[in-house]
Design a protein around this motif. Structure first.
Motif, PDB file in Angstrom:
ATOM      1  N   SER A   1       0.824  -1.202   0.000  1.00 38.67           N
ATOM      2  CA  SER A   1       0.000   0.000   0.000  1.00 38.67           C
ATOM      3  C   SER A   1       0.857   1.251   0.000  1.00 38.67           C
ATOM      4  CB  SER A   1      -0.925  -0.005   1.225  1.00 38.67           C
ATOM      5  OG  SER A   1      -1.733   1.146   1.254  1.00 38.67           O
ATOM      6  N   ALA A   2       1.942   1.235   0.767  1.00 36.05           N
ATOM      7  CA  ALA A   2       2.819   2.406   0.835  1.00 36.05           C
ATOM      8  C   ALA A   2       3.488   2.690  -0.504  1.00 36.05           C
ATOM      9  CB  ALA A   2       3.878   2.189   1.917  1.00 36.05           C
ATOM     10  N   LEU A   3       3.919   1.627  -1.194  1.00 38.63           N
ATOM     11  CA  LEU A   3       4.610   1.800  -2.467  1.00 38.63           C
ATOM     12  C   LEU A   3       3.643   2.129  -3.606  1.00 38.63           C
ATOM     13  CD1 LEU A   3       7.182  -1.135  -2.291  1.00 38.63           C
ATOM     14  CD2 LEU A   3       7.577   1.273  -1.831  1.00 38.63           C
TER      15      LEU A   3
ATOM     16  N   ALA B   1       8.774   5.430   2.093  1.00 32.44           N
ATOM     17  CA  ALA B   1       8.215   4.188   2.620  1.00 32.44           C
ATOM     18  C   ALA B   1       9.319   3.206   2.995  1.00 32.44           C
ATOM     19  CB  ALA B   1       7.276   3.564   1.601  1.00 32.44           C
ATOM     20  N   THR B   2      10.310   3.071   2.126  1.00 31.34           N
ATOM     21  CA  THR B   2      11.388   2.118   2.391  1.00 31.34           C
ATOM     22  C   THR B   2      12.241   2.563   3.564  1.00 31.34           C
ATOM     23  OG1 THR B   2      11.434   1.598   0.027  1.00 31.34           O
ATOM     24  CG2 THR B   2      13.305   0.872   1.345  1.00 31.34           C
ATOM     25  N   ALA B   3      12.484   3.859   3.683  1.00 32.48           N
ATOM     26  CA  ALA B   3      13.238   4.369   4.822  1.00 32.48           C
ATOM     27  C   ALA B   3      12.505   4.069   6.123  1.00 32.48           C
ATOM     28  CB  ALA B   3      13.464   5.871   4.679  1.00 32.48           C
ATOM     29  N   GLY B   4      11.189   4.292   6.132  1.00 33.41           N
ATOM     30  CA  GLY B   4      10.401   3.967   7.316  1.00 33.41           C
ATOM     31  C   GLY B   4      10.459   2.489   7.645  1.00 33.41           C
ATOM     32  N   MET B   5      10.402   1.646   6.616  1.00 34.98           N
ATOM     33  CA  MET B   5      10.465   0.206   6.832  1.00 34.98           C
ATOM     34  C   MET B   5      11.805  -0.204   7.446  1.00 34.98           C
ATOM     35  SD  MET B   5      10.314  -2.887   4.058  1.00 34.98           S
ATOM     36  CE  MET B   5      11.984  -2.466   3.513  1.00 34.98           C
TER      37      MET B   5
END
Length: 278
Positions: free
Chosen positions: A206-208, A216-220
């Motif tokens: 959903s984020a991507l 999004a990837t940084a948050g992950m």
């Protein structure tokens, strides 16, 4: 550490192969279901799924013998693998700074490898197992409501949620102390692993889909490294080799910082992937 790095190589390579397959499959009509059916018919997508499965087995093996902080940092380095593979297969041009970030990740992992001790010998309490399940359910609720979120913080929030979901998986592997069917069915950590993994997948997708890949990837990366590492040290007894706590902390910070610098490779660039599959 070899298993942790093997998992990173599998996950990072799978990202590029699945991106190439998804771009090629996207040339036809139909909705999301039709897109998935076209993608799974391609050898690249199937190979990516096989690599994901192999990577998960490597991850489990690593978590059974290494502290969570070391495995988490190694898994974050899959972004460095994706960047290098994308540069080769998708002909993506990496800047000098990004090549430097790849080197930084490798240096951080080397420091972690030297400083990491064995996994902690403290058994997870029942309260911790239930806490992991509660966190997994919370991430699942966020996944179900994620489509209603809007604004600049959407991608970051969903990415963090995905990271927490993957973090639940990492911790839950350590909390499963029996592989007997009766033990698995009565252990809350077993359900936390399944729910956390499913929620993380939905949240990241959903984020991507409608947000910034980099954000999004940084948050992950932040969510799947810092939280689980703290749980391992505080509640599961993860430690470093004598006198090398400073080196482990430095290696962890360096590896995660390098991964964050490569966050845009959380999803392969569209144009490059389209060109590569022609």
């Amino acid at each position: 550490m070899v298993c942790a790095l093997g998992a990173a190589v599998c996950f990072g390579t799978a990202t590029v192969l699945q991106a190439m397959a998804a771009r090629a499959a996207g040339t036809g009509g139909g909705g999301e279901a039709a897109l998935l059916l076209r993608a799974v018919r391609q050898w690249r997508y199937l190979t990516g799924l096989a690599l994901d499965g192999l990577g998960f087995l490597f991850q489990i093996a690593a978590l059974r013998s290494l502290p969570i902080y070391a495995v988490g940092a190694a898994l974050a380095s899959s972004l460095a693998v994706t960047a290098v593979v994308a540069a080769r297969l998708l002909r993506v041009r990496l800047s000098g700074t990004e090549w430097g970030a790849v080197g930084v990740v490798c240096a951080g992992l080397a420091m972690l490898g030297l400083a990491s001790g064995p996994e902690g010998d403290v058994a997870g309490s029942g309260a911790l197992k239930w806490a992991m399940l509660a966190t997994a359910v919370g991430m699942l609720v966020l996944a179900l409501l994620g489509g209603r979120l809007s604004g600049r913080l959407r991608a970051l929030l969903l990415g963090l949620g995905a990271g927490f979901g993957f973090g639940v998986v990492e911790v839950s592997v350590r909390l499963i102390d029996s592989l007997r069917p009766s033990g698995l069915l009565t252990n809350p950590a077993s359900y936390a692993l399944l729910v956390g993994g499913a929620a993380a997948f939905v949240l990241l997708t959903s984020a991507l889909q409608r947000g910034s890949v980099t954000t999004a990837t940084a948050g992950m990366v932040i969510g799947e490294t810092i939280g689980p590492a703290a749980v391992g040290v505080v509640w599961l007894g993860d430690r470093t080799r004598d006198g090398l706590t400073w080196l482990a902390a430095l290696g962890f910070a360096v590896a995660v910082a390098g991964a964050l610098a490569l966050a845009r490779f959380g999803e392969a660039p569209v144009g490059a992937a389209d060109e590569a599959v022609r």
